[in-house]
Design a protein around this motif. Sequence first.
Motif, short mmCIF file in Angstrom:
data_model
loop_
_atom_site.label_atom_id
_atom_site.label_comp_id
_atom_site.label_asym_id
_atom_site.label_seq_id
_atom_site.Cartn_x
_atom_site.Cartn_y
_atom_site.Cartn_z
N GLU A 731 43.21 37.49 -3.44
CA GLU A 731 43.39 36.25 -2.69
C GLU A 731 44.73 36.25 -1.99
O GLU A 731 45.77 36.53 -2.60
N GLY A 732 44.70 35.99 -0.71
CA GLY A 732 45.95 35.90 0.05
C GLY A 732 46.46 37.23 0.53
O GLY A 732 47.52 37.28 1.15
N ALA A 733 45.74 38.31 0.25
CA ALA A 733 46.24 39.63 0.65
C ALA A 733 45.80 39.97 2.07
O ALA A 733 45.27 41.03 2.35
N ASP A 734 46.01 39.02 2.98
CA ASP A 734 45.60 39.27 4.36
C ASP A 734 46.78 39.53 5.26
O ASP A 734 46.66 39.55 6.47
N ALA A 735 47.95 39.73 4.67
CA ALA A 735 49.12 40.09 5.46
C ALA A 735 49.91 41.13 4.72
O ALA A 735 49.97 41.14 3.51
N ARG A 816 55.08 47.57 -4.61
CA ARG A 816 55.60 46.28 -4.18
C ARG A 816 54.47 45.31 -3.87
O ARG A 816 54.54 44.12 -4.22
N MET A 817 53.40 45.80 -3.26
CA MET A 817 52.26 44.94 -2.97
C MET A 817 51.62 44.43 -4.25
O MET A 817 51.21 43.27 -4.33
N MET A 818 51.53 45.30 -5.25
CA MET A 818 50.96 44.87 -6.53
C MET A 818 51.81 43.79 -7.16
O MET A 818 51.30 42.81 -7.72
N GLN A 823 52.79 38.00 -8.59
CA GLN A 823 53.59 36.78 -8.42
C GLN A 823 52.75 35.66 -7.83
O GLN A 823 52.87 34.50 -8.25
N LYS A 824 51.88 35.99 -6.86
CA LYS A 824 51.02 34.96 -6.27
C LYS A 824 50.04 34.42 -7.30
O LYS A 824 49.72 33.23 -7.32
N ALA A 825 49.54 35.32 -8.15
CA ALA A 825 48.59 34.88 -9.18
C ALA A 825 49.25 33.95 -10.17
O ALA A 825 48.62 33.02 -10.70
N LEU A 826 50.55 34.17 -10.43
CA LEU A 826 51.27 33.29 -11.36
C LEU A 826 51.62 31.96 -10.72
O LEU A 826 51.81 30.97 -11.41
#
Length: 826
Positions: A731-735, A816-818, A823-826
Amino acid sequence: MDFKKASTVSGLEPRKAAKQPIIIRIDQTDSISSTDSSEPDTKESQHAQPACSSVAFQSSNENLPRHSLEHDVYQPPAAKVWNKLAESVRLAYTRGKVSLEQREHDQKPISVAGRFNHCYVYPLDNRSGKNERILLGRWAPKLEVRDGHGTRQTVIQAASHNYAGFYNLTKGAEELQRLALEKLPVADSRTVRSLESAMHDGFAKFFSADFCYTTSTGYGSNVLAFSAILNQDWLVMFDDKCHNSMHVAAHLSHAGLVKKFPHGNFERMEAILAEYKDKFANILVSIEGFYSMDGTVPALDTLVRLKQKYNFTLLADEAHSLMCLGRTGRGCIEVWNEKHPDQPVPTDLFDLRTGTLSKSVGAIGGIVCGKSRFAATVLKRRDEMLASGADPVPTSSIIQTLNVLGQPTLLQRHLRRLTAAATFVREELHRAGVHVYGNAISPILPVHAGRPSMAAKMSYALRKVGLLATPVSTPAVPFWESRVRICLSADHDNDTVDGLIAAIVKAAQNIGLTGNAKFEPRPFNYLDELPTEQERTEARHTCDYIRQLIDQDIRRTTGTICDHTILDAGHAARSRYGLGSGGARWITGTSELHIQVEKLAARLTGTADALTYPDSFIGLMSTVAALSRPVIGFKKHVFLVPDSAPQAVWDGFRAASKKRAPRVQGYGDSLDSLLEHIRSCGPATYITLFVDCAINHQGDSLETIQRARGPAGMTILMHDRAGAGSLWPHEGADALSTGSSTRTGTKYPTSTSPPTYRDHQVLVYGSFYAAFGLPGAYLVGSPALLKELRYTSRGYMFTTSQQPFIMGMVGAELRRMMERDVQKAL
């Protein structure tokens, strides 16, 4: 770096065509093919005195051995009936065992080529992971390796192409690499014009050519050269043992006719020329300067005669002969003229030369050099390839090339050692009853094994006694002439050479290839010369020159796009693994960093497996070509492609085998148009589908496509134009943000899970260069299909892997992407 232009030798008498490669003997001669202005000062040179032994060598040209080695072009014994029966039993057993495992893990091969790899090549060579070669350090004469079970071992590296011994960077060269990485883009030909121009000029002078241009890989150099000059007015011919890149380049080109002739059979070549000479305005004949699977140089005197008679254009791929053969490393013409002083060939015999930086130079990239009439078309085609998605040559490769070109005296000293080692090792193996193909001075030692299972067994036997070498079988060589290829390096000291001979003889005895149990090896007593003041002067001046070029390019660019985290990863990887990869992964082994990147790419995309390519354009082209093949269990095969597909896709179809090739069918850019084509194909027709990720804007298209197809067989190749990250199923990994740049892509459809069909294979292709500005590309997806593509995709199988330090930087970007996703999931 000022190389004098050699004079041309002409007026040769015609000679009878030869069916076999030449026999090169070691005789004292001076090179007449080219000279340079920086000969070593013999007063400064410190030579040891010659030893009174038939196996001791002085390091000067005057004292190289003058042996006539009659085992030069070795003719292998015919396979016996018993051996054929034993091989049939072995292959049947292997296939049966693998088939049971495939049913258990549901990883059936999809094509005949895939089945050959799954059932024979991979299990025999890999030996259930025991012969897997994961390199844990730099490409040194001895290094630590790990197998698939985690067992570590220190071995002699005899699978690398470090012929000239330049892989170990000096302190000065390392400082230049660090400076360039911190201040310049990793790969951007537009911003390193001073460095690139200097490399072009340096290689043009080295070969006395009118021009030189570069590509990201040696594989790409042949693709560039062929596609630049050929059209319908050309007949192109090549030796059938030429490198795969020349086969692909010939069929990829728009030539009027493509023909190949049996290896070294110039009588057959002349028959083809006589038949077609009046039907085409131009003829291109392509050869290799040094055939790496055989260790032979072609009969250049015969080529001279034929060229004079038929006036064809002659192209030579000097990938293995560059900085490997000849007194000054200028390749096959130079070494031919040294060994045939009574009948030299013209130094301008070749109209075009291609080559690679990944072997003796110790970097990655390719070169195309030639005569002025081809300069404009080669440059134009090179720019077109870059615009179509090909990656530029890395800045690190340019610097390493200039470093090597600027030290001719050191190169010549290294080549003297290499030649002495090659003649000595061959003589010792001949005494031991080990049969080796090739010319007497060849540093490539193809050891005859006779059949595929025995070549694999020999490779593993060598591994157990401490030597890393590559098994080679069909289709690279004839089935019953399978062999293990061993490569010598100027970095192999006397003890290493002795250890290499002992390992080969012991392994051959252990598996029954030789019965000479009484063989007693003699020591290799090569007496090295010390570095001269001339060498030190060349090294110092070259370092200063490269630094000036770097400073010029720094002033005209905005600098690197990588931040300190990524730069630190690159520095650390270069420090541990060095600069060069040394060859394709199935030949030299692979660094841990390549495996780490593939695991990260698979994890980020939520797929089971991944592979990486060194170049984005060639990677996509070769993936499409590999997928354009007959599929087991289907009468027909249709390849659906959008009208807006990138040029690499269309080139992939041209490069693919024409035998039972799929029907290529275009479709509009809308999802409705695609679904209409899918529904028109019955269950007896296999579908391979190329999908641009932009189609995902129209909803959950992947699920819709799979439902429209149903359970019938299909492969979906999804192209991520944004590079990497736009398909991550998070989710949100479009950039994707990298350094100072941000690239956006399309979100992978994750609202619902797509249906799972056993015979549906999904692949995703993307470019690290488009994403991060770092050369290379990735392919993720079905484990069974990727296992097949590692064997059938030419851009993976036959190209050098990307430089380890670049893969270290790619790995840092992916980690870094992982972290961002967590962080976004948290």
